[in-house]
Design a protein around this motif. Structure first.
Motif, PDB file in Angstrom:
ATOM      1  N   HIS A   1     -51.239 -16.193  -9.846  1.00  0.00           N
ATOM      2  CA  HIS A   1     -50.460 -18.368  -9.842  1.00  0.00           C
ATOM      3  C   HIS A   1     -52.024 -17.710  -8.731  1.00  0.00           C
ATOM      4  O   HIS A   1     -52.243 -17.289  -7.632  1.00  0.00           O
ATOM      5  N   PRO A   2     -52.818 -19.253  -8.849  1.00  0.00           N
ATOM      6  CA  PRO A   2     -53.847 -19.136  -8.206  1.00  0.00           C
ATOM      7  C   PRO A   2     -53.927 -19.256  -7.288  1.00  0.00           C
ATOM      8  O   PRO A   2     -55.103 -19.178  -6.181  1.00  0.00           O
ATOM      9  N   VAL A   3     -52.747 -20.481  -6.171  1.00  0.00           N
ATOM     10  CA  VAL A   3     -52.469 -19.833  -5.116  1.00  0.00           C
ATOM     11  C   VAL A   3     -52.358 -18.553  -4.190  1.00  0.00           C
ATOM     12  O   VAL A   3     -53.530 -18.527  -2.648  1.00  0.00           O
TER      13      VAL A   3
ATOM     14  N   GLY B   1     -47.819  -4.971 -14.596  1.00  0.00           N
ATOM     15  CA  GLY B   1     -47.995  -3.786 -15.086  1.00  0.00           C
ATOM     16  C   GLY B   1     -48.085  -3.756 -13.078  1.00  0.00           C
ATOM     17  O   GLY B   1     -49.630  -3.811 -12.899  1.00  0.00           O
ATOM     18  N   MET B   2     -47.514  -2.553 -12.716  1.00  0.00           N
ATOM     19  CA  MET B   2     -47.438  -2.100 -11.486  1.00  0.00           C
ATOM     20  C   MET B   2     -48.659  -0.541 -10.839  1.00  0.00           C
ATOM     21  O   MET B   2     -48.823  -1.105  -9.610  1.00  0.00           O
ATOM     22  N   LYS B   3     -49.418  -0.431 -11.939  1.00  0.00           N
ATOM     23  CA  LYS B   3     -50.376  -0.249 -11.523  1.00  0.00           C
ATOM     24  C   LYS B   3     -51.431  -0.119 -11.465  1.00  0.00           C
ATOM     25  O   LYS B   3     -52.539   0.215 -11.631  1.00  0.00           O
ATOM     26  N   ASP B   4     -51.644  -2.382 -11.840  1.00  0.00           N
ATOM     27  CA  ASP B   4     -52.926  -2.774 -12.315  1.00  0.00           C
ATOM     28  C   ASP B   4     -53.913  -2.432 -10.918  1.00  0.00           C
ATOM     29  O   ASP B   4     -53.559  -2.544  -9.785  1.00  0.00           O
ATOM     30  N   PRO B   5     -55.252  -1.799 -11.271  1.00  0.00           N
ATOM     31  CA  PRO B   5     -55.946  -1.663  -9.803  1.00  0.00           C
ATOM     32  C   PRO B   5     -56.373  -2.977  -9.886  1.00  0.00           C
ATOM     33  O   PRO B   5     -57.600  -2.952  -9.056  1.00  0.00           O
ATOM     34  N   ALA B   6     -57.355  -3.785 -10.732  1.00  0.00           N
ATOM     35  CA  ALA B   6     -57.775  -5.002  -9.756  1.00  0.00           C
ATOM     36  C   ALA B   6     -56.900  -6.206  -9.426  1.00  0.00           C
ATOM     37  O   ALA B   6     -57.146  -7.407  -9.040  1.00  0.00           O
ATOM     38  N   LEU B   7     -55.786  -6.484 -10.044  1.00  0.00           N
ATOM     39  CA  LEU B   7     -54.419  -7.359  -9.239  1.00  0.00           C
ATOM     40  C   LEU B   7     -53.653  -6.527  -8.982  1.00  0.00           C
ATOM     41  O   LEU B   7     -52.923  -6.406  -9.684  1.00  0.00           O
ATOM     42  N   LEU B   8     -53.351  -6.662  -7.621  1.00  0.00           N
ATOM     43  CA  LEU B   8     -52.249  -5.780  -6.691  1.00  0.00           C
ATOM     44  C   LEU B   8     -50.937  -6.651  -7.127  1.00  0.00           C
ATOM     45  O   LEU B   8     -50.997  -7.751  -7.309  1.00  0.00           O
ATOM     46  N   PRO B   9     -50.108  -5.462  -6.420  1.00  0.00           N
ATOM     47  CA  PRO B   9     -48.730  -6.305  -6.556  1.00  0.00           C
ATOM     48  C   PRO B   9     -48.586  -7.217  -5.072  1.00  0.00           C
ATOM     49  O   PRO B   9     -47.418  -7.903  -5.804  1.00  0.00           O
ATOM     50  N   CYS B  10     -49.941  -7.256  -4.481  1.00  0.00           N
ATOM     51  CA  CYS B  10     -49.222  -8.242  -3.748  1.00  0.00           C
ATOM     52  C   CYS B  10     -49.519  -9.542  -4.506  1.00  0.00           C
ATOM     53  O   CYS B  10     -49.069 -10.689  -3.950  1.00  0.00           O
ATOM     54  N   GLN B  11     -49.374  -9.708  -5.396  1.00  0.00           N
ATOM     55  CA  GLN B  11     -49.830 -10.871  -6.220  1.00  0.00           C
ATOM     56  C   GLN B  11     -48.424 -11.191  -6.320  1.00  0.00           C
ATOM     57  O   GLN B  11     -48.217 -12.551  -6.953  1.00  0.00           O
ATOM     58  N   LEU B  12     -47.528 -10.475  -6.201  1.00  0.00           N
ATOM     59  CA  LEU B  12     -46.030 -11.397  -6.532  1.00  0.00           C
ATOM     60  C   LEU B  12     -45.594 -11.574  -5.244  1.00  0.00           C
ATOM     61  O   LEU B  12     -44.312 -11.743  -4.897  1.00  0.00           O
ATOM     62  N   ASP B  13     -45.917 -11.252  -4.376  1.00  0.00           N
ATOM     63  CA  ASP B  13     -45.410 -11.410  -2.882  1.00  0.00           C
ATOM     64  C   ASP B  13     -45.799 -12.863  -2.450  1.00  0.00           C
ATOM     65  O   ASP B  13     -46.385 -13.472  -2.467  1.00  0.00           O
ATOM     66  N   GLY B  14     -44.568 -14.273  -2.100  1.00  0.00           N
ATOM     67  CA  GLY B  14     -44.163 -14.851  -1.745  1.00  0.00           C
ATOM     68  C   GLY B  14     -44.270 -15.892  -2.915  1.00  0.00           C
ATOM     69  O   GLY B  14     -44.219 -17.413  -3.180  1.00  0.00           O
ATOM     70  N   LEU B  15     -43.911 -15.881  -4.716  1.00  0.00           N
ATOM     71  CA  LEU B  15     -44.457 -16.129  -5.904  1.00  0.00           C
ATOM     72  C   LEU B  15     -43.486 -17.154  -5.580  1.00  0.00           C
ATOM     73  O   LEU B  15     -43.519 -17.999  -6.576  1.00  0.00           O
TER      74      LEU B  15
ATOM     75  N   GLN C   1     -56.130 -16.616  -4.114  1.00  0.00           N
ATOM     76  CA  GLN C   1     -57.043 -16.977  -3.801  1.00  0.00           C
ATOM     77  C   GLN C   1     -56.193 -16.660  -2.137  1.00  0.00           C
ATOM     78  O   GLN C   1     -57.328 -16.671  -1.605  1.00  0.00           O
ATOM     79  N   GLN C   2     -55.125 -17.099  -1.678  1.00  0.00           N
ATOM     80  CA  GLN C   2     -54.749 -16.888  -0.374  1.00  0.00           C
ATOM     81  C   GLN C   2     -55.055 -14.984  -0.041  1.00  0.00           C
ATOM     82  O   GLN C   2     -55.616 -14.459   0.754  1.00  0.00           O
ATOM     83  N   THR C   3     -54.626 -14.151  -1.154  1.00  0.00           N
ATOM     84  CA  THR C   3     -54.403 -13.243  -0.891  1.00  0.00           C
ATOM     85  C   THR C   3     -56.039 -12.371  -0.915  1.00  0.00           C
ATOM     86  O   THR C   3     -56.461 -11.374  -0.419  1.00  0.00           O
TER      87      THR C   3
END
Length: 303
Positions: free
Chosen positions: A130-132, A245-259, A135-137
């Motif tokens: 998600h774009p927000v 996919g939780m082993k994504d090396p470019a987009l880390l699992p933090c992208q799911l936090d607060g979604l 950018q936050q991460t």
């Protein structure tokens, strides 16, 4: 190799796209948006299953494969590509549709859900932030910032020359195949090499990165967070499935936090043994997630 019915579609946005079209037009429509550096082939294992009971539309987006490659970075701004999506749905007489996006296709899918909720019935995202949240991460999470430094390289002037110097086969091996821990059939490899060597294709694909407003600071940057631009976007209201996919090396699992703060009706399916290119690695998991969620969120026929 699974081959699909490709149609050449001229859009009022000024581009012509090759579009894989499968399934009965009387069934609920689903549009599939691929990311970098791919094409409709992203969905080669997904389309046959969806086409059993959906009208499936999977374009080669502008800049990719043999679709149009307009000159200039501005032609790859997200609003231009979103306009292609809406025009494509109009071409097929589709009002509301299920939208599925991976990677950059997911970025456009997020944007479509935010700006055109009148057209997106259901939203499915595969490893696209998600774009927000992204950018936050990039500000607060140094691991994510480090993982995203490739974007700075892709945006650099003349990066195409570096790829040309190494050769397209090296680009395939290092920037694509190395991130897919399953065998890539030789015929698929030949298709991708052919697509990437079309005139202007490499610059056009990289222009998606250059046209994005997402800021990727250097790893060592000291950031004054209150002054750093973070977009303010309305929450997404339609049912949304995120498959990650939780082993994504470019987009880390933090992208799911607060979604959940940005999506009112959110379902997340985490696939532990998959990386970024989850449609290649685990099409079975993608199909299972889609089918389970579709059963809970049915789309009306002729949406």
């Amino acid at each position: 190799m699974k081959a699909f019915n490709l149609q050449r579609v001229d859009l009022p946005t000024g581009v012509s796209l090759d579009v894989a079209v499968e399934g009965d037009p009387a069934n609920p429509p689903v549009i599939l948006l691929h990311g970098f550096p791919e094409s409709h082939r992203t969905w080669r294992d997904i389309i046959p299953d969806l086409a059993r009971d959906h009208h499936v539309i999977a374009p080669d987006q502008r800049g990719y494969a043999r679709s149009s490659k307009p000159e200039g970075v501005a032609k790859y701004a997200p609003q231009e590509i979103l306009a292609d999506l809406i025009a494509l749905a109009d071409h097929f007489g589709i009002g509301k549709f299920t939208l599925v996006g991976h990677d950059w296709g997911g970025a456009i899918a997020w944007m479509a859900a935010i700006l055109r909720p009148d057209r997106v019935e259901r939203l499915v995202i595969l490893n696209a932030p998600h774009p927000v949240v992204f950018q936050q991460t990039l500000i607060t999470d140094k691991d994510q910032r480090a993982a995203s430094q490739y974007m700075r390289a892709f945006r650099s002037e003349g990066f195409e020359n570096a790829i040309d110097a190494r050769g397209m086969l090296s680009f395939f091996e290092r920037n694509f195949a190395a991130h897919i821990p399953v065998p890539i059939p030789e015929e698929e490899k030949a298709i991708y090499l052919d697509q990437w060597t079309q005139p202007g294709a490499l610059s056009a694909m990289l222009n998606w990165y250059r046209a994005s407003s997402i800021e990727v600071p250097p790893v060592e940057a000291e950031i004054d967070k209150p002054t750093f631009p973070i977009p303010e976007l309305p929450p997404i209201a339609m049912p949304t499935l995120v498959v990650w996919g939780m082993k994504d090396p470019a987009l880390l699992p933090c992208q799911l936090d607060g979604l959940e703060a940005h999506v009112r009706d959110l379902t997340i399916v985490r696939v532990a043994e998959a990386g970024h290119f989850i449609p290649w690695e685990r099409p079975d998991a993608v199909i299972a997630a889609l089918r389970g969620w579709f059963a809970e969120q049915p789309a009306p026929a002729g949406a």
